[in-house]
Design a protein around this motif. Structure first.
Motif, PDB file in Angstrom:
ATOM      1  N   LEU A 177      41.771  26.627  31.096  1.00  0.00           N
ATOM      2  CA  LEU A 177      40.827  27.257  32.015  1.00  0.00           C
ATOM      3  C   LEU A 177      41.365  27.276  33.441  1.00  0.00           C
ATOM      4  O   LEU A 177      41.108  28.218  34.194  1.00  0.00           O
ATOM      5  CB  LEU A 177      39.490  26.515  31.980  1.00  0.00           C
ATOM      6  N   GLY A 178      42.118  26.237  33.815  1.00  0.00           N
ATOM      7  CA  GLY A 178      42.693  26.209  35.152  1.00  0.00           C
ATOM      8  C   GLY A 178      43.654  27.365  35.380  1.00  0.00           C
ATOM      9  O   GLY A 178      43.660  27.970  36.464  1.00  0.00           O
ATOM     10  N   LEU A 179      44.471  27.680  34.382  1.00  0.00           N
ATOM     11  CA  LEU A 179      45.369  28.833  34.509  1.00  0.00           C
ATOM     12  C   LEU A 179      44.568  30.124  34.617  1.00  0.00           C
ATOM     13  O   LEU A 179      44.892  31.005  35.427  1.00  0.00           O
ATOM     14  CB  LEU A 179      46.308  28.887  33.305  1.00  0.00           C
ATOM     15  N   LEU A 180      43.515  30.229  33.825  1.00  0.00           N
ATOM     16  CA  LEU A 180      42.673  31.424  33.849  1.00  0.00           C
ATOM     17  C   LEU A 180      42.026  31.605  35.217  1.00  0.00           C
ATOM     18  O   LEU A 180      42.068  32.693  35.821  1.00  0.00           O
ATOM     19  CB  LEU A 180      41.599  31.306  32.766  1.00  0.00           C
ATOM     20  N   TYR A 181      41.443  30.531  35.737  1.00  0.00           N
ATOM     21  CA  TYR A 181      40.773  30.621  37.028  1.00  0.00           C
ATOM     22  C   TYR A 181      41.777  30.686  38.181  1.00  0.00           C
ATOM     23  O   TYR A 181      41.434  31.170  39.273  1.00  0.00           O
ATOM     24  CB  TYR A 181      39.815  29.455  37.206  1.00  0.00           C
ATOM     25  N   GLY A 182      43.006  30.217  37.972  1.00  0.00           N
ATOM     26  CA  GLY A 182      44.037  30.407  38.980  1.00  0.00           C
ATOM     27  C   GLY A 182      44.356  31.881  39.170  1.00  0.00           C
ATOM     28  O   GLY A 182      44.471  32.377  40.298  1.00  0.00           O
ATOM     29  N   VAL A 183      44.467  32.591  38.060  1.00  0.00           N
ATOM     30  CA  VAL A 183      44.668  34.041  38.130  1.00  0.00           C
ATOM     31  C   VAL A 183      43.464  34.698  38.806  1.00  0.00           C
ATOM     32  O   VAL A 183      43.609  35.601  39.645  1.00  0.00           O
ATOM     33  CB  VAL A 183      44.898  34.620  36.722  1.00  0.00           C
ATOM     34  N   SER A 184      42.265  34.232  38.457  1.00  0.00           N
ATOM     35  CA  SER A 184      41.058  34.773  39.082  1.00  0.00           C
ATOM     36  C   SER A 184      41.072  34.544  40.598  1.00  0.00           C
ATOM     37  O   SER A 184      40.669  35.424  41.372  1.00  0.00           O
ATOM     38  CB  SER A 184      39.820  34.122  38.460  1.00  0.00           C
ATOM     39  N   SER A 185      41.539  33.362  41.030  1.00  0.00           N
ATOM     40  CA  SER A 185      41.606  33.073  42.471  1.00  0.00           C
ATOM     41  C   SER A 185      42.558  34.027  43.186  1.00  0.00           C
ATOM     42  O   SER A 185      42.281  34.473  44.306  1.00  0.00           O
ATOM     43  CB  SER A 185      42.045  31.627  42.698  1.00  0.00           C
ATOM     44  N   LEU A 186      43.697  34.336  42.545  1.00  0.00           N
ATOM     45  CA  LEU A 186      44.613  35.300  43.144  1.00  0.00           C
ATOM     46  C   LEU A 186      43.959  36.679  43.246  1.00  0.00           C
ATOM     47  O   LEU A 186      44.146  37.397  44.240  1.00  0.00           O
ATOM     48  CB  LEU A 186      45.894  35.394  42.324  1.00  0.00           C
ATOM     49  N   ALA A 187      43.183  37.040  42.226  1.00  0.00           N
ATOM     50  CA  ALA A 187      42.492  38.328  42.273  1.00  0.00           C
ATOM     51  C   ALA A 187      41.413  38.341  43.355  1.00  0.00           C
ATOM     52  O   ALA A 187      41.227  39.348  44.052  1.00  0.00           O
ATOM     53  CB  ALA A 187      41.880  38.636  40.908  1.00  0.00           C
ATOM     54  N   ILE A 188      40.703  37.220  43.500  1.00  0.00           N
ATOM     55  CA  ILE A 188      39.695  37.123  44.566  1.00  0.00           C
ATOM     56  C   ILE A 188      40.363  37.227  45.930  1.00  0.00           C
ATOM     57  O   ILE A 188      39.874  37.912  46.839  1.00  0.00           O
ATOM     58  CB  ILE A 188      38.910  35.803  44.450  1.00  0.00           C
ATOM     59  N   LYS A 189      41.496  36.539  46.091  1.00  0.00           N
ATOM     60  CA  LYS A 189      42.234  36.584  47.348  1.00  0.00           C
ATOM     61  C   LYS A 189      42.669  38.005  47.669  1.00  0.00           C
ATOM     62  O   LYS A 189      42.541  38.477  48.808  1.00  0.00           O
ATOM     63  CB  LYS A 189      43.433  35.652  47.258  1.00  0.00           C
ATOM     64  N   GLY A 190      43.185  38.724  46.668  1.00  0.00           N
ATOM     65  CA  GLY A 190      43.600  40.105  46.890  1.00  0.00           C
ATOM     66  C   GLY A 190      42.432  41.009  47.229  1.00  0.00           C
ATOM     67  O   GLY A 190      42.536  41.892  48.091  1.00  0.00           O
ATOM     68  N   THR A 191      41.300  40.777  46.564  1.00  0.00           N
ATOM     69  CA  THR A 191      40.108  41.571  46.864  1.00  0.00           C
ATOM     70  C   THR A 191      39.620  41.310  48.283  1.00  0.00           C
ATOM     71  O   THR A 191      39.262  42.238  49.023  1.00  0.00           O
ATOM     72  CB  THR A 191      38.990  41.237  45.860  1.00  0.00           C
ATOM     73  N   SER A 192      39.594  40.047  48.692  1.00  0.00           N
ATOM     74  CA  SER A 192      39.123  39.712  50.035  1.00  0.00           C
ATOM     75  C   SER A 192      40.044  40.283  51.101  1.00  0.00           C
ATOM     76  O   SER A 192      39.592  40.701  52.172  1.00  0.00           O
ATOM     77  CB  SER A 192      39.007  38.197  50.190  1.00  0.00           C
ATOM     78  N   ALA A 193      41.374  40.320  50.827  1.00  0.00           N
ATOM     79  CA  ALA A 193      42.307  40.912  51.782  1.00  0.00           C
ATOM     80  C   ALA A 193      42.058  42.412  51.925  1.00  0.00           C
ATOM     81  O   ALA A 193      42.143  42.971  53.022  1.00  0.00           O
ATOM     82  CB  ALA A 193      43.746  40.647  51.341  1.00  0.00           C
ATOM     83  N   THR A 194      41.725  43.079  50.819  1.00  0.00           N
ATOM     84  CA  THR A 194      41.443  44.510  50.866  1.00  0.00           C
ATOM     85  C   THR A 194      40.151  44.790  51.619  1.00  0.00           C
ATOM     86  O   THR A 194      40.024  45.814  52.307  1.00  0.00           O
ATOM     87  CB  THR A 194      41.351  45.080  49.436  1.00  0.00           C
ATOM     88  N   LEU A 195      39.190  43.881  51.506  1.00  0.00           N
ATOM     89  CA  LEU A 195      37.895  44.075  52.158  1.00  0.00           C
ATOM     90  C   LEU A 195      37.882  43.618  53.615  1.00  0.00           C
ATOM     91  O   LEU A 195      36.887  43.829  54.307  1.00  0.00           O
ATOM     92  CB  LEU A 195      36.808  43.301  51.398  1.00  0.00           C
ATOM     93  N   ALA A 196      38.953  43.010  54.078  1.00  0.00           N
ATOM     94  CA  ALA A 196      38.967  42.480  55.441  1.00  0.00           C
ATOM     95  C   ALA A 196      38.742  43.603  56.450  1.00  0.00           C
ATOM     96  O   ALA A 196      39.437  44.628  56.427  1.00  0.00           O
ATOM     97  CB  ALA A 196      40.297  41.785  55.710  1.00  0.00           C
ATOM     98  N   ASP A 197      37.744  43.400  57.329  1.00  0.00           N
ATOM     99  CA  ASP A 197      37.431  44.338  58.420  1.00  0.00           C
ATOM    100  C   ASP A 197      37.025  45.721  57.925  1.00  0.00           C
ATOM    101  O   ASP A 197      37.096  46.699  58.676  1.00  0.00           O
ATOM    102  CB  ASP A 197      38.631  44.478  59.386  1.00  0.00           C
ATOM    103  N   ARG A 198      36.634  45.815  56.654  1.00  0.00           N
ATOM    104  CA  ARG A 198      36.173  47.105  56.128  1.00  0.00           C
ATOM    105  C   ARG A 198      34.958  46.882  55.249  1.00  0.00           C
ATOM    106  O   ARG A 198      34.801  45.817  54.644  1.00  0.00           O
ATOM    107  CB  ARG A 198      37.271  47.797  55.305  1.00  0.00           C
ATOM    108  N   SER A 199      34.125  47.908  55.161  1.00  0.00           N
ATOM    109  CA  SER A 199      32.971  47.822  54.273  1.00  0.00           C
ATOM    110  C   SER A 199      33.432  48.055  52.840  1.00  0.00           C
ATOM    111  O   SER A 199      34.526  48.584  52.583  1.00  0.00           O
ATOM    112  CB  SER A 199      31.921  48.868  54.665  1.00  0.00           C
TER     113      SER A 199
END
Length: 309
Positions: A177-199
């Motif tokens: 599960l840690g590997l699975l959620y590690g991948v999820s964290s990278l995806a969350i990080k990428g999503t948050s970077a895309t949403l930075a300063d934009r709606s």
């Protein structure tokens, strides 16, 4: 930086409370099997207590998304490790799970790791939050780890189904599960970077063209089925700390490279960052792989073989 740490601690509270609420609800549900996904989803959706826990976890997910906009990925994972301490305390108070000596030692190591990583933060770290990762390096890291995590979990399920096998403490499930959620964290990080300063509306076309939302969907669906199966079978005070530790280590190592975030240049801060990660790894080495068998019941009228003085 202070705001990022505060939001990360709030995410920890929400995550820990959500896991404990789910674990309590799972105790009265029929046995779950991730190989029967529709039956699993119907079973979970029929439990009001589980739905409350799932909602609290969702709020924690929203807080985590904000954290990655405020802190570098290594610093964020260091703060997230503190949630393990809270989870163990809540598991003991609400679920009656009593940690053993090794698990208490693991809690102490996690505290030291948290203090080391927070101590590695500098005044300029909040300005070095990485941008969206290139697609090919991200997929080259994530896809093999997803495959390995799924295979490890399924292999652990098969071993658990064998007769006369000692009950697993949950460490193999937690690693998967840690590997699975590690991948999820990278995806969350990428999503948050895309949403930075934009709606969301402005960023949606770019999000849908990239891999991040699809990785989130894949890990979200798989994580739901696998994590609930593991929580039902094993102690939350083992599953969640192992999952959090593996996820944090994976996210720090892979995320720092994939998102091109700088490590501290000062020797002391670099030693604290790397030392905190090393201490987190020690958590896995101190946890037992199997639960102790329950004491054999004493027959009525049979004398206890206790020493008399």
């Amino acid at each position: 930086m202070i705001l990022g740490v505060a939001v990360a601690l709030l995410a920890n509270v929400l995550y820990s409370a959500g896991f404990v609420l789910e674990k309590r609800a799972l105790a009265v549900l029929p046995a779950l099997d991730p190989r029967r996904p529709l039956h699993l989803l119907r079973t979970l959706a029929s439990s009001p207590g589980w739905l409350v826990g799932f909602t609290v976890l969702g709020l924690g997910f929203g807080a985590q998304l904000k954290v990655y906009q405020l802190l570098p990925i290594a610093a964020a994972q260091g703060v997230f490790l503190s949630g393990t301490v809270l989870l163990i305390a809540l598991s003991a108070a609400v679920l009656g799970e009593r940690p053993g000596r090794r698990e208490v030692l693991a809690t102490g190591v996690i505290l030291l790791a948290l203090l080391a990583v927070i101590g590695s933060l500098g005044d300029g770290d909040g300005n070095r939050v990485g941008a969206a990762a290139p697609v090919l390096p991200l997929l080259a890291v994530c896809l093999p780890c997803l495959a390995f995590g799924l295979l490890l979990f399924l292999a652990s399920l098969r071993r658990a189904g064998r007769r006369h096998r000692r009950r697993s403490s949950g460490v193999p499930y937690g690693v998967a599960l840690g590997l699975l959620y590690g991948v999820s964290s990278l995806a969350i990080k990428g999503t948050s970077a895309t949403l930075a300063d934009r709606s969301l509306t402005a960023a949606l076309p770019e999000l849908l063209r990239g891999p991040h939302p699809w990785l989130l969907v894949a890990t979200g669906v798989a994580g739901l089925a696998l994590s609930q199966t593991a929580l039902q079978r094993c102690r939350a005070s083992v599953i969640v700390p192992v999952t959090t530790t593996v996820s944090s280590i994976f996210t720090v190592i892979a995320g720092t490279v994939v998102f091109d975030e700088d490590l501290p240049t000062e020797p002391l801060r670099l030693a604290l960052r790397l030392g905190g990660t090393a201490l987190a790894i020690l958590v896995l080495l101190t946890l037992p792989r199997h639960d102790r068998p329950p004491p054999a019941p004493t027959r009525q009228g049979e004398p206890h073989h206790a020493a008399t003085h």
